[in-house]
Structures are given as structure tokens and as C-alpha cells.
Design an enzyme around this catalytic site. Structure first.
Site, PDB file in Angstrom:
ATOM      1  N   PRO A  63      53.260  54.752  38.034  1.00 48.00           N
ATOM      2  CA  PRO A  63      53.986  55.657  37.146  1.00 48.00           C
ATOM      3  C   PRO A  63      54.035  55.070  35.736  1.00 48.00           C
ATOM      4  O   PRO A  63      54.251  53.859  35.580  1.00 48.00           O
ATOM      5  CB  PRO A  63      55.386  55.741  37.769  1.00 48.00           C
ATOM      6  CG  PRO A  63      55.492  54.593  38.706  1.00 48.00           C
ATOM      7  CD  PRO A  63      54.112  54.194  39.093  1.00 48.00           C
ATOM      8  N   HIS A  64      53.799  55.895  34.734  1.00 53.90           N
ATOM      9  CA  HIS A  64      53.753  55.351  33.376  1.00 53.90           C
ATOM     10  C   HIS A  64      54.121  56.410  32.348  1.00 53.90           C
ATOM     11  O   HIS A  64      53.964  57.600  32.588  1.00 53.90           O
ATOM     12  CB  HIS A  64      52.366  54.794  33.075  1.00 53.90           C
ATOM     13  CG  HIS A  64      51.273  55.800  33.239  1.00 53.90           C
ATOM     14  ND1 HIS A  64      50.760  56.129  34.472  1.00 53.90           N
ATOM     15  CD2 HIS A  64      50.632  56.592  32.361  1.00 53.90           C
ATOM     16  CE1 HIS A  64      49.829  57.049  34.322  1.00 53.90           C
ATOM     17  NE2 HIS A  64      49.728  57.357  33.053  1.00 53.90           N
ATOM     18  N   SER A  65      54.550  55.932  31.197  1.00 58.17           N
ATOM     19  CA  SER A  65      54.942  56.847  30.129  1.00 58.17           C
ATOM     20  C   SER A  65      55.148  56.073  28.839  1.00 58.17           C
ATOM     21  O   SER A  65      55.417  54.872  28.862  1.00 58.17           O
ATOM     22  CB  SER A  65      56.259  57.516  30.533  1.00 58.17           C
ATOM     23  OG  SER A  65      56.758  58.255  29.481  1.00 58.17           O
TER      24      SER A  65
ATOM     25  N   TYR B  28      41.694  57.322  28.243  1.00 58.17           N
ATOM     26  CA  TYR B  28      42.730  57.263  29.269  1.00 58.17           C
ATOM     27  C   TYR B  28      42.113  57.328  30.670  1.00 58.17           C
ATOM     28  O   TYR B  28      42.356  56.458  31.514  1.00 58.17           O
ATOM     29  CB  TYR B  28      43.720  58.406  29.046  1.00 58.17           C
ATOM     30  CG  TYR B  28      44.797  58.539  30.112  1.00 58.17           C
ATOM     31  CD1 TYR B  28      45.824  57.608  30.199  1.00 58.17           C
ATOM     32  CD2 TYR B  28      44.797  59.603  31.001  1.00 58.17           C
ATOM     33  CE1 TYR B  28      46.811  57.735  31.163  1.00 58.17           C
ATOM     34  CE2 TYR B  28      45.776  59.736  31.958  1.00 58.17           C
ATOM     35  CZ  TYR B  28      46.784  58.805  32.036  1.00 58.17           C
ATOM     36  OH  TYR B  28      47.757  58.933  32.993  1.00 58.17           O
TER      37      TYR B  28
END
Lengths: 151, 117
Positions: A63-65, B28
């Protein structure tokens, strides 16, 4: 890269969470942020999950942000012995979490590099077969991860 | 919409902008191998548009400033940490005090400021 980001006080040895929401909240709790910041971060991470699970399969999730709530790029590692239903791509429970949060401005591209390093380490870990979940100390987790970090 | 609500919605909008920017960056997927659903990205863009319209209606001047600064700095709103703007790192004058009465901008770089201490 990962060596700089791994901190023993940001490692959970045995997560209690059973669902995606609970897992994200448990990982966020490690950061010791006030409730309003936790809420912002949770919303931000969930928004990313809506686009497609960051549960990459074979028991690992990233999970990343980017978020306004942190001052520096921040990594939290969580181990779940029983596994969490994270709606991973292969439908398998997740045992190893890498939660990466970066500041909104990231001129050095540190965030993407860190995500790349985590993805590489994850591939190396799953390549070994079963993910190790039995650790007696955070240091052991750090050593385990770094032993798969072949840049 | 109160100033507090406006700012809360504005930084949520910024989070969405950063997310869209991130997942549309070819590096990405290349670096991480993570996939996103194009349909979901379109859905997110629609959501972004709705929030933007709401903010434009509530405070056209501040919304316009956000968009202008976003083009210039890649973001239009930033935190104040230790009385410093985290966009240009200028110290804020003592006369600037956090208040819900008005939306505060950095006297040096014009970015919209929020206090989330």
C-alpha cells in the site's frame, strides 16, 4: 535505499487485522499521528486501493500514497502470521506489508525508487517460496528484508 | 461551505491529483510492476471533476489559485510546520496566525496554507 527507510520502531511483528481496512489502520497507527492526519492518510491509501489492489500476490502487499501528513518518506512493515484478506491479485491472504508514504513534493524521485526497491525485494522474497512470518524481533525482520535487497 | 471544510476538500482534491499523476506516470508501472484499471482511473477523474466543481462554486478565487499553483509547483496547498511554509521553506511572519475566519496563503510563494500540527 531500503536500508535508509527501514526502522525497527516501524515494524509490526504480528498484525491483528483481518480485513484490508483494518490492516491499513493498523499500519497507520504505527506512525503515531493525530486522528485527523490518520484519517487523511487512510482515505488516501484507500483511494489508491480502489484503482486496483496493491496486494501484488503471493502474500505481499505494497500500500502506498503521497500524502500531506508526512514530512519525510516513510516506510512501515507489517507481518501477519494468519494472513489478511487484502483482495490481492491472486486472491491469496497477505502476510507481508510494505506501507510507503511520501510527501507530495518529491523532487529527488525517492518515492518511485523506493517503490521500485520494494517491488524488487518482494519478487526476491516470493521467489524463495514461502514468506517467513516467524520473527522474534524487528531487527530480524530488517535483516530478512535486507538479505533480499540485491541492488 | 466553511473555510475549514473548503480546505479539507481542497487537500483531498490534491491527494486525488497526486494519485492520478502517479498512476499515469509510465515509470510507475515500469518500476513497480503494479497495474491499475483504466476504467477506475476514469472513474477517479470524474470524481475529481465533481469535487473541483464544488470547490469552484464555493470559492472561485481560491480554487483558481489552487489550479494556478498546481501548474507551477505541482501542488496548490501545503502544510505549515514549525511556522514555516513547506513549499518554499520561508518562515511565516508573526502576524500570520491560523484562523478559520479566512484562508491563509504564503506571503512568499502564494501557496494555500493549512495547519495540521
Amino acid at each position: 535505499m531500503l536500508k535508509e527507510l527501514l526502522r525497527e520502531d516501524r515494524i509490526i511483528l504480528d498484525m491483528k487485522a483481518e480485513t484490508k481496512e483494518e490492516a491499513l489502520k493498523e499500519l497507520i497507527d504505527v506512525l503515531d499521528l493525530p486522528d485527523d492526519k490518520k484519517e487523511i492518510l487512510f482515505k488516501s491509501l484507500m483511494q489508491r486501493e480502489i484503482l486496483g489492489s496493491t496486494g501484488i500476490g503471493k502474500g505481499i502487499a505494497i500500500p502506498h500514497s503521497r500524502s500531506i501528513v508526512v514530512d519525510n518518506i516513510t516506510l512501515v512493515v507489517g507481518i501477519s502470521k494468519k494472513g489478511v484478506d487484502f483482495e490481492a491479485l491472486d486472491g491469496k491472504p497477505v502476510h507481508l506489508f510494505f506501507m510507503l508514504i511520501a510527501t507530495p513534493n518529491d523532487p529527488s524521485m525517492k518515492y518511485l525508487s523506493a517503490l521500485g526497491s520494494i517491488a524488487r525485494v518482494s519478487r526476491s522474497i516470493v521467489g524463495e517460496g514461502e514468506i517467513k512470518t516467524d520473527f522474534s524481533s524487528p531487527k530480524e525482520v530488517v535483516d530478512y528484508i535486507l538479505s533480499h535487497d540485491h541492488e | 461551505m466553511s473555510n475549514k471544510e473548503f480546505l479539507k476538500k481542497l487537500y483531498f482534491l490534491q491527494d486525488l491529483d497526486l494519485l492520478i499523476q502517479q498512476v499515469e506516470d509510465p515509470q510507475y508501472t515500469e518500476k513497480t510492476g503494479l497495474q491499475v484499471s483504466p476504467d477506475k482511473v476514469e472513474e477517479l477523474k470524474r470524481k475529481r471533476k465533481e469535487i473541483a466543481q464544488e470547490l469552484r462554486k464555493a470559492n472561485p478565487m481560491m480554487y483558481q489559485r489552487y489550479e494556478m499553483l498546481r501548474r507551477k509547483y505541482g501542488r496548490g496547498i501545503t502544510r505549515v510546520v514549525n511556522r514555516m511554509c513547506t513549499n518554499c521553506f520561508a518562515a511565516l511572519p508573526a502576524s500570520i496566525i491560523p484562523t478559520d475566519e479566512k484562508i491563509i496563503t504564503c506571503p512568499n510563494c502564494s501557496i494555500i496554507l493549512i495547519w495540521l500540527e
